[in-house]
Design a protein around this motif. Sequence first.
Motif, PDB file in Angstrom:
ATOM      1  N   ARG A  93       0.839  -1.201   0.000  1.00 31.25           N
ATOM      2  CA  ARG A  93       0.000   0.000   0.000  1.00 31.25           C
ATOM      3  C   ARG A  93       0.871   1.246   0.000  1.00 31.25           C
ATOM      4  NH1 ARG A  93      -4.032  -0.118   4.721  1.00 31.25           N
ATOM      5  NH2 ARG A  93      -4.299   1.949   3.864  1.00 31.25           N
ATOM      6  N   LEU A  94       0.476   2.217  -0.789  1.00 27.36           N
ATOM      7  CA  LEU A  94       1.197   3.480  -0.838  1.00 27.36           C
ATOM      8  C   LEU A  94       1.176   4.139   0.532  1.00 27.36           C
ATOM      9  CD1 LEU A  94      -0.045   4.940  -4.227  1.00 27.36           C
ATOM     10  CD2 LEU A  94       1.938   3.509  -3.778  1.00 27.36           C
ATOM     11  N   GLY A  95       2.329   4.655   0.963  1.00 27.76           N
ATOM     12  CA  GLY A  95       2.447   5.308   2.264  1.00 27.76           C
ATOM     13  C   GLY A  95       2.723   4.359   3.411  1.00 27.76           C
ATOM     14  N   SER A  96       2.605   3.065   3.197  1.00 24.11           N
ATOM     15  CA  SER A  96       2.832   2.084   4.261  1.00 24.11           C
ATOM     16  C   SER A  96       4.315   1.774   4.396  1.00 24.11           C
ATOM     17  CB  SER A  96       2.066   0.795   3.969  1.00 24.11           C
ATOM     18  OG  SER A  96       0.680   1.044   4.022  1.00 24.11           O
ATOM     19  N   GLU A  97       4.675   1.251   5.567  1.00 24.12           N
ATOM     20  CA  GLU A  97       6.065   0.888   5.858  1.00 24.12           C
ATOM     21  C   GLU A  97       6.174  -0.627   5.976  1.00 24.12           C
ATOM     22  OE1 GLU A  97       7.186   3.096   9.353  1.00 24.12           O
ATOM     23  OE2 GLU A  97       6.795   5.019   8.355  1.00 24.12           O
ATOM     24  N   TYR A  98       7.275  -1.164   5.428  1.00 25.70           N
ATOM     25  CA  TYR A  98       7.492  -2.612   5.415  1.00 25.70           C
ATOM     26  C   TYR A  98       8.945  -2.932   5.713  1.00 25.70           C
ATOM     27  CZ  TYR A  98       3.060  -2.634   2.900  1.00 25.70           C
ATOM     28  OH  TYR A  98       1.759  -2.455   2.544  1.00 25.70           O
ATOM     29  N   LEU A  99       9.153  -4.072   6.360  1.00 19.49           N
ATOM     30  CA  LEU A  99      10.482  -4.653   6.475  1.00 19.49           C
ATOM     31  C   LEU A  99      10.640  -5.536   5.251  1.00 19.49           C
ATOM     32  CD1 LEU A  99      13.109  -5.405   7.947  1.00 19.49           C
ATOM     33  CD2 LEU A  99      11.812  -7.194   9.127  1.00 19.49           C
ATOM     34  N   VAL A 100      11.657  -5.246   4.422  1.00 20.26           N
ATOM     35  CA  VAL A 100      11.826  -5.979   3.167  1.00 20.26           C
ATOM     36  C   VAL A 100      13.164  -6.715   3.142  1.00 20.26           C
ATOM     37  CG1 VAL A 100      10.286  -4.518   1.807  1.00 20.26           C
ATOM     38  CG2 VAL A 100      12.703  -3.915   1.988  1.00 20.26           C
ATOM     39  N   PHE A 101      13.143  -7.897   2.544  1.00 18.60           N
ATOM     40  CA  PHE A 101      14.326  -8.710   2.268  1.00 18.60           C
ATOM     41  C   PHE A 101      14.382  -8.826   0.746  1.00 18.60           C
ATOM     42  CE2 PHE A 101      13.024  -9.759   6.481  1.00 18.60           C
ATOM     43  CZ  PHE A 101      14.189 -10.034   7.191  1.00 18.60           C
ATOM     44  N   LEU A 102      15.369  -8.209   0.135  1.00 24.70           N
ATOM     45  CA  LEU A 102      15.396  -8.086  -1.321  1.00 24.70           C
ATOM     46  C   LEU A 102      16.699  -8.597  -1.914  1.00 24.70           C
ATOM     47  CD1 LEU A 102      14.077  -4.408  -1.438  1.00 24.70           C
ATOM     48  CD2 LEU A 102      12.730  -6.480  -1.726  1.00 24.70           C
ATOM     49  N   GLN A 103      16.599  -9.093  -3.147  1.00 22.51           N
ATOM     50  CA  GLN A 103      17.782  -9.474  -3.918  1.00 22.51           C
ATOM     51  C   GLN A 103      17.888  -8.553  -5.117  1.00 22.51           C
ATOM     52  OE1 GLN A 103      17.116 -13.701  -4.630  1.00 22.51           O
ATOM     53  NE2 GLN A 103      18.673 -14.162  -3.105  1.00 22.51           N
ATOM     54  N   LYS A 104      19.117  -8.125  -5.411  1.00 23.15           N
ATOM     55  CA  LYS A 104      19.348  -7.240  -6.553  1.00 23.15           C
ATOM     56  C   LYS A 104      19.141  -8.016  -7.845  1.00 23.15           C
ATOM     57  CE  LYS A 104      22.469  -3.753  -8.332  1.00 23.15           C
ATOM     58  NZ  LYS A 104      21.424  -2.993  -8.890  1.00 23.15           N
ATOM     59  N   SER A 105      18.362  -7.429  -8.736  1.00 19.32           N
ATOM     60  CA  SER A 105      18.110  -8.050 -10.034  1.00 19.32           C
ATOM     61  C   SER A 105      19.358  -7.973 -10.895  1.00 19.32           C
ATOM     62  CB  SER A 105      16.953  -7.332 -10.725  1.00 19.32           C
ATOM     63  OG  SER A 105      16.751  -7.864 -12.006  1.00 19.32           O
ATOM     64  N   LYS A 106      19.562  -8.971 -11.712  1.00 18.14           N
ATOM     65  CA  LYS A 106      20.722  -9.008 -12.604  1.00 18.14           C
ATOM     66  C   LYS A 106      20.487  -8.181 -13.865  1.00 18.14           C
ATOM     67  CE  LYS A 106      22.212 -13.609 -11.116  1.00 18.14           C
ATOM     68  NZ  LYS A 106      21.751 -13.427  -9.784  1.00 18.14           N
ATOM     69  N   ARG A 107      19.237  -7.787 -14.104  1.00 21.88           N
ATOM     70  CA  ARG A 107      18.902  -7.044 -15.321  1.00 21.88           C
ATOM     71  C   ARG A 107      18.201  -5.734 -14.981  1.00 21.88           C
ATOM     72  NH1 ARG A 107      15.216 -10.246 -18.993  1.00 21.88           N
ATOM     73  NH2 ARG A 107      14.039 -10.346 -17.089  1.00 21.88           N
ATOM     74  N   ALA A 108      18.338  -4.774 -15.882  1.00 20.57           N
ATOM     75  CA  ALA A 108      17.586  -3.521 -15.769  1.00 20.57           C
ATOM     76  C   ALA A 108      16.131  -3.800 -16.141  1.00 20.57           C
ATOM     77  CB  ALA A 108      18.193  -2.478 -16.690  1.00 20.57           C
TER      78      ALA A 108
END
Length: 136
Positions: A93-108
């Motif tokens: 949701r826009l404006g909401s806060e989240y704890l995120v675990f992310l991996q960098k994408s290899k592509r643009a």
Amino acid sequence: MLAAILPVFLSFLPCILVRPPAALAQQTVKLTEPIPVTIQGLFRQADVVAVVRILSGTTEQYPIAVYDAEVLQSFKGIRVGARMFFGPYISYRLGSEYLVFLQKSKRALDPKEPSSAAGMTYGRIDSFYSVMYEGY
């Protein structure tokens, strides 16, 4: 009449029970159930771990959902105050806060062709992050 047909039917019954139709025999099934993972495991595998606030997002301009977020607190891989793009799941949701675990994408990530999506885009996103484990 039934006595004459019954032996013929019973002789074909094992063939029906033992041999599946050819179409079924060639199908493969891939199970994609979420695997159990610990918070420590997620942290180790992630390129970025942070608390973010969703500033904007689009599901129309790119082939996947894209969110623009501001980093409020960083635990790994990014500085506080940085802006980042991530996705692709549409439950944020826009404006909401989240704890995120992310991996960098290899592509643009490139926007769709101008004729297929009206409105503004973020342009070409060279640094895009993906939510780990399909968002589970």
